[in-house]
Structures are given as C-alpha cells and as structure tokens.
Design an enzyme around this catalytic site. Structure first.
Site, PDB file in Angstrom:
ATOM      1  N   ARG A  36      76.999  61.070  26.324  1.00  0.00           N
ATOM      2  CA  ARG A  36      76.069  59.979  25.966  1.00  0.00           C
ATOM      3  C   ARG A  36      75.107  59.682  27.109  1.00  0.00           C
ATOM      4  NH1 ARG A  36      80.154  56.086  22.563  1.00  0.00           N
ATOM      5  NH2 ARG A  36      79.714  57.082  20.581  1.00  0.00           N
ATOM      6  N   LYS A 206      90.369  59.590   5.545  1.00  0.00           N
ATOM      7  CA  LYS A 206      90.433  58.708   4.376  1.00  0.00           C
ATOM      8  C   LYS A 206      89.263  58.840   3.423  1.00  0.00           C
ATOM      9  CE  LYS A 206      92.853  54.775   6.339  1.00  0.00           C
ATOM     10  NZ  LYS A 206      92.531  53.421   6.811  1.00  0.00           N
ATOM     11  N   GLY A 362      81.893  61.076  14.515  1.00  0.00           N
ATOM     12  CA  GLY A 362      82.778  61.254  15.661  1.00  0.00           C
ATOM     13  C   GLY A 362      83.613  62.520  15.725  1.00  0.00           C
ATOM     14  N   GLY A 385      79.115  56.314  13.814  1.00  0.00           N
ATOM     15  CA  GLY A 385      78.987  55.293  12.773  1.00  0.00           C
ATOM     16  C   GLY A 385      77.560  55.169  12.265  1.00  0.00           C
TER      17      GLY A 385
HETATM   18  P1  AMP Z   1      87.824  60.530  10.281  1.00  0.00           P
HETATM   19  O1  AMP Z   1      87.703  59.634  11.474  1.00  0.00           O
HETATM   20  O2  AMP Z   1      87.977  59.823   8.987  1.00  0.00           O
HETATM   21  O3  AMP Z   1      86.745  61.595  10.259  1.00  0.00           O
HETATM   22  O4  AMP Z   1      89.219  61.273  10.443  1.00  0.00           O
HETATM   23  C1  AMP Z   1      89.491  62.134  11.489  1.00  0.00           C
HETATM   24  C2  AMP Z   1      90.973  62.277  11.605  1.00  0.00           C
HETATM   25  O5  AMP Z   1      91.498  62.781  10.402  1.00  0.00           O
HETATM   26  C3  AMP Z   1      91.378  63.254  12.692  1.00  0.00           C
HETATM   27  O6  AMP Z   1      92.052  62.558  13.696  1.00  0.00           O
HETATM   28  C4  AMP Z   1      92.308  64.224  11.980  1.00  0.00           C
HETATM   29  O7  AMP Z   1      93.472  64.524  12.711  1.00  0.00           O
HETATM   30  C5  AMP Z   1      92.666  63.485  10.708  1.00  0.00           C
HETATM   31  N1  AMP Z   1      93.040  64.411   9.628  1.00  0.00           N
HETATM   32  C6  AMP Z   1      92.341  65.469   9.182  1.00  0.00           C
HETATM   33  N2  AMP Z   1      93.009  66.116   8.216  1.00  0.00           N
HETATM   34  C7  AMP Z   1      94.167  65.449   8.036  1.00  0.00           C
HETATM   35  C8  AMP Z   1      95.283  65.633   7.182  1.00  0.00           C
HETATM   36  N3  AMP Z   1      95.329  66.652   6.315  1.00  0.00           N
HETATM   37  N4  AMP Z   1      96.295  64.747   7.258  1.00  0.00           N
HETATM   38  C9  AMP Z   1      96.237  63.729   8.141  1.00  0.00           C
HETATM   39  N5  AMP Z   1      95.223  63.489   8.971  1.00  0.00           N
HETATM   40  C10 AMP Z   1      94.187  64.343   8.929  1.00  0.00           C
END
Ligand code: AMP
Length: 404
Positions: A36, A206, A362, A385
């Site tokens: 950054r 999620k 991120g 974000g």
């Molecule tokens: P996000 O911040 O929503 O982009 O989520 C990123 C996080 O999702 C990372 O820390 C990954 O380890 C987690 N992640 C990705 N695939 C999976 C999965 N199949 N089960 C659980 N966590 C996951």
C-alpha cells in the site's frame, strides 16, 4: 490527460489522503507488507518533482479510544523515507507530526518547503474521522492548497478525509492521485467496457458476502465461476450432499434464485464438478477427491477438484475480460491450494493472449501475490472492500466527492 497529470504542483502544498493501513508486527511494529505504501509513491514523486510539497494523511488499524502506540503511523516513517528517497534518487527527509490536527501539524505544514514531505499522525485517533465530521474535515483542509485522494482502499467510506473534505476545495484543486486513477480506470473498463466473453470468478467463504456482486455481474458477464466455500451452498440448494462443508442454510433460496436468473439471462454459471475433500479443517487432514454433490458425511470440501480445475481453466482461457474476487479453496493451507493456483495460471495465460484481467478483493490479491502471478495479470487492485462495492454497483463516496 488526467487532471492530476496536467496539474503543476510547483509551490503548492498537496494534502494527499493515502491508504497506509499496512500490517505491523504486534511486538516490533515492523511492516509486514508495504504494497500500500509503494502504491502511493508515484503520486508523491510527481508532486515533489513538480516542485510541490507533500502532506500525507492516513489511517492505520482500528484505534477505539484515541491515540495508541500500536496504531501510530510513526512506525512507518523510516520506511516511507527510504521508499521516497529511492524513487526520487536523492535524499528526502520525511517529517512527522504527532497529531493530524493542532499546532504541530499546522506549524509543520506551514513551514514545509518545495520537495519536502510531512506525514500526519493517524486520522482515526479522532472519532470525527469515521463519523465524517464536517468541522474536522474543514480543519484538515486548511493544511494544504490542493486535495489529492489516492486512497482507493477507503473510497467506499464517507469519512472526513476521504470524501467530506473535498467540498472545501474548488474544482481544479481536488483530484484523484495516480493510484486512484488507475483503480477507477481498471474497474470502469471491466464494469462498463468489457469485451466478451467476460468471465467473473467469484470465490471465498460466504455467499452472503457476494450476493450483490453476483447479482450485478449477472447483468454484465457471460460466465460466472463460483468456487470456494460458497460453492457448497449452491450444491446443497441443487439437492447435493455436501457433508460438513461450509454452508449457509439461510441462503439456499438465494442461491437458487441466482441460478434461475442466470439461466434467464443466458449467463453460464460454472460450479465445481468435483472437490478436494478433507476429514478435518486442518493443514494435515486426510484428503480425497469427490463429486461436489456427493461429499460423504464427516468430510468437507476445502478446494475445487481436478475436473473443476480443468473446466474453470477452459472457461477462463476463452475469455477476453476477467474479474477475479475470492480464492477457490483454503489456499492458506498447501493441500488446498491447487484450485486457486490453477486459476491464477489460467488468468495469467489468458492475459498473455490479450485478455484484460482484474484481480480485486483481499484474499484473491493475497493469493496472486503469494503464488507470484501479480505481474502476469492486467491489474491488481489495492482496495478490497472498495473494489467489491464498486462491482456491487454502488457509488463510492470517495469517487463521488471528487467528481461533484
Ligand atoms: P472471502 O474473504 O470471503 O473472500 O473468503 C476468503 C476465505 O475463504 C479464505 O480465508 C479461504 O481460506 C476461505 N475458503 C475458501 N474456500 C473455502 C472452503 N471450501 N471452505 C472453507 N473456507 C474456504
């Protein structure tokens, strides 16, 4: 040419909102990742080379109750000085004010001469910053002659220094810096001028975090790849067995709605045909491969499988525009990295063949950096974000305030 590039800063004091919210070691306060800071250097250099002076303001961390050592920007002064000195090819001394307001900040900024740099203490030591307090913004505005916003990472916040302050500068004296210009240009290219086929790769944990972006992309993309933990909510919604994979049961209906809307609009949704499954959420878990809709009880999908990798890579390589947000699996653990790595390789290959690729948000940014692909994609966004909200179709206050 942009307003910033055309502007001659000679003899002017530029008040730049940067995003120096870098990770610091809890004990030594050493900087973990200076991306950054590096990203803001071209803007600083242009102003100094014009013969202007630079006043930098930023936030760091999430201080709750006023000043605290662990969130002080004093920890980054030395490194900032090194970066600016190196980029300028001559010694530049970076001064520091222990407060972003008050006598010290005003005296030091008033005494600043052309070619000099002043870094102000953390803006978030004042609650007024995040509240978007108008009086606080007005006081800050008095520190400089020109306002430059180069903090794309906070462009989605209507804070005093990111948006509210702009009203105290006339047109022509408020502008984006080079980083912000680059971010906005890349994002607009993908959102409004995408050459087709346009594939969006959406991963991460999620579904609930990604619903708005998927809905907006349904209006624009030809293909949407869904991987990561969120894929299993879709699998379950379609009647699959997902074992103990991540699932948001309250989003099963949303997942089905997305699939229906995509079919109506002719957007192809790619879900992972198979998965790397594990008996435990751990780096040393036992693993196997299974169809993503037939995961045995007691097992969970932690990465997309080999067939999915092939299917996703093929769609990516056909694309002319690619947007990537979110990893395909738990890439932090070696056993579950292959899906995310395969995507990175395919995106790099498509880019080499002329596609425009933007990685934003991120964890996918962390992944391309970790796997060494950052310089093989067209653009890596610095704003997690902010980029996400932009692709959700929202107006970002930091952008709107400059354009008004
Ligand atoms: P996000 O911040 O929503 O982009 O989520 C990123 C996080 O999702 C990372 O820390 C990954 O380890 C987690 N992640 C990705 N695939 C999976 C999965 N199949 N089960 C659980 N966590 C996951």
């Amino acid at each position: 040419m942009s307003l910033f590039s055309q502007h001659n800063f000679s003899g002017q004091k530029a008040l730049i909102r940067v995003d120096f919210n870098v990770p610091l070691d809890k004990q030594t306060f050493a900087i973990g990742d200076d991306n950054r800071m590096r990203a803001a250097i071209p803007t600083i250099v242009k102003i100094l080379k014009d013969g202007g002076s630079v006043i930098l303001m930023s936030h760091l961390g999430r201080p709750k109750e006023g000043p605290e050592t662990k969130s002080s920007l004093i920890h980054i002064v030395g490194h900032l000085q090194e970066l600016v000195t190196k980029a300028m090819g001559t010694d530049v001394f970076v001064q520091f004010a222990n407060d972003c307001m008050g006598d010290e900040a005003f005296e030091k900024s008033a005494a600043l001469r052309p070619g000099e740099v002043l870094l102000l203490e953390n803006l978030r030591f004042y609650k007024e910053e995040e509240k978007g307090d108008v009086g606080f913004a007005e006081k800050l505005s008095k520190l400089g002659d020109v306002y430059v916003n180069d903090a794309f990472g906070t462009a989605h916040r209507a804070h005093a220094s990111t948006a509210v302050i702009a009203q105290f500068f006339p047109k022509g004296k408020k502008m984006f810096g080079l980083l912000m210009e680059g971010e906005v240009k890349a994002a607009e290219l993908v959102l409004h001028k995408a050459e087709k086929p346009f594939t969006a790769i959406i991963g991460g944990a999620k579904v609930s975090d990604k619903i708005l972006i998927i809905e907006n992309l349904l209006q624009r993309a030809t293909d949407i790849i869904i991987g990561g933990g969120m894929a299993y909510t879709f699998m379950k919604a379609k009647g699959g067995q997902i074992g103990k994979s991540l699932c948001e049961d309250d989003r099963l209906g949303t997942a089905l709605e997305i699939l229906t809307k995509a079919a109506e609009k002719g957007v192809t949704i790619h879900l992972p045909e198979d998965s790397i499954i594990a008996d435990n959420f751990a780096a040393d878990a036992n693993t196997d491969v299974a169809s993503s809709n037939a995961i045995p009880d007691g097992w969970m999908g932690l990465d997309v499988g080999p067939k999915a990798c092939e299917q996703f890579a093929a769609a990516i390589k056909r694309s002319k525009t690619i947007l990537w947000n979110g990893p395909m699996g738990v890439f932090e653990m070696e056993k579950f990295q292959t899906g995310t790595k395969t995507i990175a390789i395919a995106v790099a290959e498509a880019t080499a063949n002329g596609a425009f690729s933007l990685v934003g948000g991120g964890d996918s940014v962390a992944a391309v950096n970790q796997f060494g692909f950052a310089d093989q994609v067209s653009y890596v966004s610095t704003g997690g974000g902010a980029m996400l909200e932009y692709f959700e179709g929202k107006v970002l206050p930091g952008i709107a305030a400059i354009n008004e």
